[in-house]
Enzyme design. Structure first.
Site, mmCIF file in Angstrom:
data_model
loop_
_atom_site.group_PDB
_atom_site.id
_atom_site.type_symbol
_atom_site.label_atom_id
_atom_site.label_comp_id
_atom_site.label_asym_id
_atom_site.label_seq_id
_atom_site.Cartn_x
_atom_site.Cartn_y
_atom_site.Cartn_z
ATOM 1 N N LYS A 122 4.072 -15.226 4.123
ATOM 2 C CA LYS A 122 4.173 -16.110 2.956
ATOM 3 C C LYS A 122 5.648 -16.339 2.670
ATOM 4 O O LYS A 122 6.152 -16.120 1.578
ATOM 5 C CB LYS A 122 3.449 -15.476 1.757
ATOM 6 C CG LYS A 122 3.212 -16.419 0.586
ATOM 7 C CD LYS A 122 2.323 -17.590 0.925
ATOM 8 C CE LYS A 122 2.057 -18.430 -0.335
ATOM 9 N NZ LYS A 122 1.410 -19.724 -0.019
ATOM 10 N N TYR B 125 0.816 -1.207 0.000
ATOM 11 C CA TYR B 125 0.000 0.000 0.000
ATOM 12 C C TYR B 125 0.855 1.265 0.000
ATOM 13 O O TYR B 125 0.380 2.334 -0.387
ATOM 14 C CB TYR B 125 -0.926 0.019 1.219
ATOM 15 C CG TYR B 125 -1.968 -1.078 1.230
ATOM 16 C CD1 TYR B 125 -2.177 -1.879 0.117
ATOM 17 C CD2 TYR B 125 -2.735 -1.321 2.351
ATOM 18 C CE1 TYR B 125 -3.132 -2.884 0.126
ATOM 19 C CE2 TYR B 125 -3.695 -2.321 2.371
ATOM 20 C CZ TYR B 125 -3.887 -3.098 1.251
ATOM 21 O OH TYR B 125 -4.836 -4.089 1.264
ATOM 22 N N ASP C 204 -11.171 -8.806 7.366
ATOM 23 C CA ASP C 204 -12.493 -8.796 6.754
ATOM 24 C C ASP C 204 -13.113 -10.192 6.773
ATOM 25 O O ASP C 204 -14.320 -10.353 7.003
ATOM 26 C CB ASP C 204 -12.416 -8.284 5.322
ATOM 27 C CG ASP C 204 -12.312 -6.764 5.247
ATOM 28 O OD1 ASP C 204 -12.360 -6.120 6.311
ATOM 29 O OD2 ASP C 204 -12.196 -6.228 4.137
ATOM 30 N N ASP D 127 -5.371 -6.911 6.026
ATOM 31 C CA ASP D 127 -6.575 -6.341 5.440
ATOM 32 C C ASP D 127 -7.554 -7.452 5.061
ATOM 33 O O ASP D 127 -8.751 -7.403 5.374
ATOM 34 C CB ASP D 127 -6.193 -5.513 4.212
ATOM 35 C CG ASP D 127 -7.323 -4.628 3.713
ATOM 36 O OD1 ASP D 127 -8.422 -4.653 4.300
ATOM 37 O OD2 ASP D 127 -7.109 -3.905 2.725
ATOM 38 N N ASP E 108 -2.280 -18.318 3.236
ATOM 39 C CA ASP E 108 -3.342 -19.110 2.620
ATOM 40 C C ASP E 108 -3.890 -20.139 3.611
ATOM 41 O O ASP E 108 -5.108 -20.366 3.689
ATOM 42 C CB ASP E 108 -2.871 -19.767 1.329
ATOM 43 C CG ASP E 108 -1.487 -20.380 1.430
ATOM 44 O OD1 ASP E 108 -0.821 -20.224 2.467
ATOM 45 O OD2 ASP E 108 -1.059 -21.024 0.445
#
Length: 349
Positions: free
Chosen positions: A187, A136, A247, A243, A219
């Site tokens: 990751k 970001y 959610d 993020d 994942d």
């Protein structure tokens, strides 16, 4: 204590109004409120999503109560003028690097979860998300045309060890204050950024021998959140992964309209907001759930304003309101935004 009230766009003004109503119902006499436009509303009024006057208020305030930003009417603007740049700008300018997103199922909402009730009831976790790095904010970024004439977009995932160290410490401290279990999500099997993340988190862990550290690929973490969310207590992760996972956790807990968040600087000054967006499709209809914003106000009292006891009262009032059967549209009911806020405020009295 000065609270900067930044309602924003869409349903933001509606839900923020209810949180302010509840704060005033607490009986605290040392709270002062000052409002300013932000996001698309600020662009329309001032020509920029984060005007200097709004940023100045945010800097002067002891804490910030934030609604939501985003308006499809502004999607065609240059990126630096889009409403979403307001929240990114506040994080950057105020050094709000640590995002705390608790996800806990209220027992009355077990049937609203996307999970089976017996699994959903085990949800009680905090996601600690780094906020000012990653793709970001990483540079270089942009769009270009390749020598072959193809349009190409690129973003840079980047962290340095100082950024990882400070968010890891927030994760360890949060875990130490709970049950002493921290899961670091990355990751590292694919990304160099994540391998550095894992290395630094392991180094920081030496200062927290009382906290049990585990690691999980993102994942797998996404899968485990719906398979067995009760295994998690505190998750610490980067900006992009945090993020997405936060959610996802919201739907495990019943509704995105139920989850609050705190974005803190190094001195615990914070911006407090619901994790949901501006939902322009229901703006002005009284359908929005204000509970995430009300619970964000409770977090503000706990983390930035020194009123943990009053935060407990607000959270108890929310639980009592749900136990009484009141539900907004996202929870399958028909109670209006204002009526839900009134119900919580009345229980505080």
């Amino acid at each position: 204590m000065l609270i900067a009230v930044l309602p924003g766009d869409g349903i933001g003004p509606e839900v923020v109004a209810e949180a302010e109503k509840v704060l005033k119902a607490t009986g605290l006499n040392d709270l002062e409120f000052e409002s300013a436009p932000v996001g698309g509303a600020a662009y329309e009024a001032k020509g920029h999503p984060l005007p200097p006057t709004t940023l100045d208020l945010a800097r002067r305030a002891d804490a910030i109560l934030f609604g939501a930003v985003g308006n499809p009417a502004h999607d065609g603007l240059d990126r630096h003028l889009r409403p979403e740049q307001a929240i990114l700008g506040l994080r950057r300018e105020l050094g709000l690097f640590a995002n705390l997103r608790p996800a806990k199922l209220f027992p009355e909402l077990a049937d609203a979860s996307a999970l089976r009730p017996e699994i959903a009831r085990r949800i009680d976790l905090v996601i600690v998300r780094e906020l000012t790095g990653d793709v970001y904010f990483g540079q270089p970024r942009g769009r270009r045309t390749t020598p072959e004439g193809l349009r190409e977009g690129f973003d840079t995932m980047r962290y340095d060890e100082a950024e990882i160290t400070r968010i890891a410490r927030v994760g360890f401290e949060t875990a130490r204050a709970r049950s002493g279990r921290l899961c670091s999500v990355d990751k590292a099997n694919v990304l160099e950024t994540s391998q550095l993340w894992r290395d630094v988190v392991i180094e920081v862990a030496r200062d927290y021998p009382d906290v049990a550290l585990s690691h999980m690929y993102v994942d797998n973490a996404a899968m485990q959140l719906v398979r067995d969310p009760g295994q998690f207590d505190v998750i610490v992760t980067g900006n992009l992964f945090g993020d997405i996972l936060s959610d996802q956790a919201s739907m495990c807990a019943g509704s995105i309209g139920m989850l609050p968040s705190a974005s803190l600087d190094a001195d615990s000054k914070g911006l407090y907001e619901p994790i949901h967006g501006s939902a322009p499709d229901i703006a002005g209809q009284g359908k929005a759930n204000p509970l995430a914003t009300i619970l964000s106000a409770a977090m503000m009292l706990r983390y930035s304003l020194g009123h943990a006891d009053v935060a407990d009262r607000i959270e108890a009032a929310v639980a009592d309101t749900l136990a009484a059967g009141l539900r907004t549209a996202d929870l399958g009911g028909a109670v209006t935004t204002a009526a839900m806020g009134d119900a919580v405020a009345e229980r505080l009295k």
